[in-house]
Write an enzyme that holds these catalytic residues in place. Structure first.
Site, short mmCIF file in Angstrom:
data_model
loop_
_atom_site.label_atom_id
_atom_site.label_comp_id
_atom_site.label_asym_id
_atom_site.label_seq_id
_atom_site.Cartn_x
_atom_site.Cartn_y
_atom_site.Cartn_z
N ASP A 58 3.26 2.10 7.59
CA ASP A 58 2.09 1.03 7.21
C ASP A 58 2.49 -0.19 6.33
O ASP A 58 1.79 -0.60 5.59
CB ASP A 58 1.05 1.76 6.63
CG ASP A 58 0.16 2.83 7.71
OD1 ASP A 58 0.32 2.52 8.80
OD2 ASP A 58 -0.26 3.68 7.13
N ASP A 88 0.92 -1.26 0.01
CA ASP A 88 -0.15 0.09 0.03
C ASP A 88 0.84 1.35 0.00
O ASP A 88 0.48 2.13 0.81
CB ASP A 88 -1.07 -0.04 1.33
CG ASP A 88 -2.13 1.10 1.26
OD1 ASP A 88 -2.15 1.45 -0.10
OD2 ASP A 88 -2.73 1.01 2.21
N ARG A 125 0.29 9.04 1.10
CA ARG A 125 -0.71 8.93 2.41
C ARG A 125 0.06 8.15 3.19
O ARG A 125 -0.10 8.42 4.45
CB ARG A 125 -2.11 8.74 2.10
CG ARG A 125 -2.27 7.13 1.60
CD ARG A 125 -3.55 6.94 1.05
NE ARG A 125 -3.68 5.52 0.67
CZ ARG A 125 -3.27 5.17 -0.68
NH1 ARG A 125 -2.98 6.08 -1.52
NH2 ARG A 125 -3.31 4.01 -1.18
N ASN A 126 0.71 7.13 2.77
CA ASN A 126 1.67 6.19 4.02
C ASN A 126 2.95 6.41 3.99
O ASN A 126 3.73 5.33 4.42
CB ASN A 126 1.19 4.64 3.42
CG ASN A 126 -0.21 4.38 3.60
OD1 ASN A 126 -0.85 4.71 4.81
ND2 ASN A 126 -0.85 3.52 3.06
P1 ADP Z 1 -4.07 4.20 8.94
O1 ADP Z 1 -2.77 3.50 8.65
O2 ADP Z 1 -4.77 3.50 10.16
O3 ADP Z 1 -5.28 4.36 7.84
P2 ADP Z 1 -2.72 6.39 9.02
O4 ADP Z 1 -1.32 5.88 9.38
O5 ADP Z 1 -2.88 6.81 7.81
O6 ADP Z 1 -3.78 5.49 9.48
O7 ADP Z 1 -2.76 7.77 10.19
C1 ADP Z 1 -3.73 8.78 9.89
C2 ADP Z 1 -3.15 10.02 10.11
O8 ADP Z 1 -2.41 10.07 11.42
C3 ADP Z 1 -1.94 10.35 9.07
O9 ADP Z 1 -2.48 10.86 8.12
C4 ADP Z 1 -1.11 11.44 9.79
O10 ADP Z 1 -1.81 12.71 9.83
C5 ADP Z 1 -1.18 11.00 11.29
N1 ADP Z 1 0.01 9.86 11.61
C6 ADP Z 1 0.09 8.66 11.53
N2 ADP Z 1 1.00 8.23 11.96
C7 ADP Z 1 1.65 9.07 12.30
C8 ADP Z 1 2.91 9.19 12.93
N3 ADP Z 1 3.71 8.16 13.17
N4 ADP Z 1 3.42 10.38 13.28
C9 ADP Z 1 2.82 11.64 13.05
N5 ADP Z 1 1.53 11.63 12.51
C10 ADP Z 1 0.99 10.39 12.37
MG MG Z 2 -2.14 4.61 6.51
#
Ligand code: ADP
Ligand code: MG
Length: 256
Positions: A153, A135, A139-140
């Site tokens: 991720d 993925d 965004r990741n």
């Molecule tokens: P998921 O993988 O559960 O879909 P995400 O990893 O995309 O969720 O996280 C959602 C949001 O949270 C990201 O877009 C970012 O803004 C914030 N975020 C996630 N992980 C971190 C991190 N390690 N440090 C800072 N912000 C984070």
């Molecule tokens: Mg994510």
């Protein structure tokens, strides 16, 4: 900041103080936390029913061993009670996609290239270990305070409990980052990560545009099958565009 101590993967949740919400995603909200009153960490609070946690925990040990300066480090988990916490390195500039959207105009071509290189380093490391991300997209990836980009991720798509997202015919399936082998036979391999990397590079050089903006999944699938590809972003030189385009070769036209 100090280097975090290496420990077992179970973290005592009482050692973490949650400070503020950073965002939300597939598995619920992500919070900024302070661990042992010392370390800034990001805490993914896994909402029940969004993740196949048993499968994830089985793989967690392997994922804990992945260590690279361009990968968002997994520190550990709190698994004894719900909600399960996944504790990772905190990246103060948030997701690469949102950073490109909000600050992209201040970045020069060299910096965009460096961001792409950061991702390449992480992906070379994963490929060497035969670990497939599944993925990869802007965004990741996350951006730290010195603007280093790190991949996060990795492998997590396998644990999403949402057919609409995981099935290649599902409405939320991300055709835009997927190679034809994936939407034809749901076959993931390092080559599918390469395809997604090309799309990620395109996201970087368009400062976070949505790829194939005008097409829905069905239309796009047909177009990709007939050889249609993303255009050269204005900020990308021919040389850079050549690199991203080379990621979008169909398996039948490459060996292996
Ligand atoms: P998921 O993988 O559960 O879909 P995400 O990893 O995309 O969720 O996280 C959602 C949001 O949270 C990201 O877009 C970012 O803004 C914030 N975020 C996630 N992980 C971190 C991190 N390690 N440090 C800072 N912000 C984070
Ligand atoms: Mg994510």
């Amino acid at each position: 900041m100090d280097i975090l101590p290496f420990g077992e993967w179970e973290i005592n949740r009482e050692e973490i103080i949650l400070l503020q919400e950073l965002g939300s995603g597939q598995f619920g909200t992500v919070q900024l936390g302070r661990w042992k009153q010392k370390y800034d960490v990001a805490v993914k609070m896994i909402k029940e029913g969004t993740m196949s946690t048993e499968d994830f925990l089985e793989e967690a040990e392997t994922m804990m061993k992945l260590k690279h300066p361009k990968l968002v480090q997994l520190h550990g988990m709190c698994t004894i009670e719900y909600p399960i916490y996944i504790v990772t390195e905190y990246m103060s500039n948030g997701s690469l996609l949102s950073y490109l959207n909000s600050h992209g105009k201040q970045l020069n071509q060299q910096q965009l290239l460096e961001m792409s290189c950061d991702v390449t380093e992480a992906m070379v490391y994963l490929e060497d270990l035969q670990f497939i991300h599944r993925d990869l997209a802007a965004r990741n990836c996350l951006v730290d305070k010195t603007l280093i980009v790190k991949v996060c991720d990795f492998g997590m798509a396998r644990y999403v409990l949402d057919d609409q997202y995981t099935s290649s015919t599902g409405a939320k399936f991300l055709v835009k980052w997927s190679s034809p082998e994936i939407f034809s036979y749901s076959k993931f391999n390092s080559k599918s990560d390469v395809w997604a990397f090309g799309v990620l590079m395109w996201e970087v050089f368009t400062l976070g545009k949505m790829p194939h903006e005008r097409f829905d999944n069905t239309e796009l699938l047909k177009k990709i099958m007939s050889g249609y590809r993303l255009y050269r972003p204005r900020l990308s030189s021919d040389e850079i565009f050549h690199i991203m385009s080379s990621c979008w070769k169909e398996a039948s036209t490459t060996s292996g």
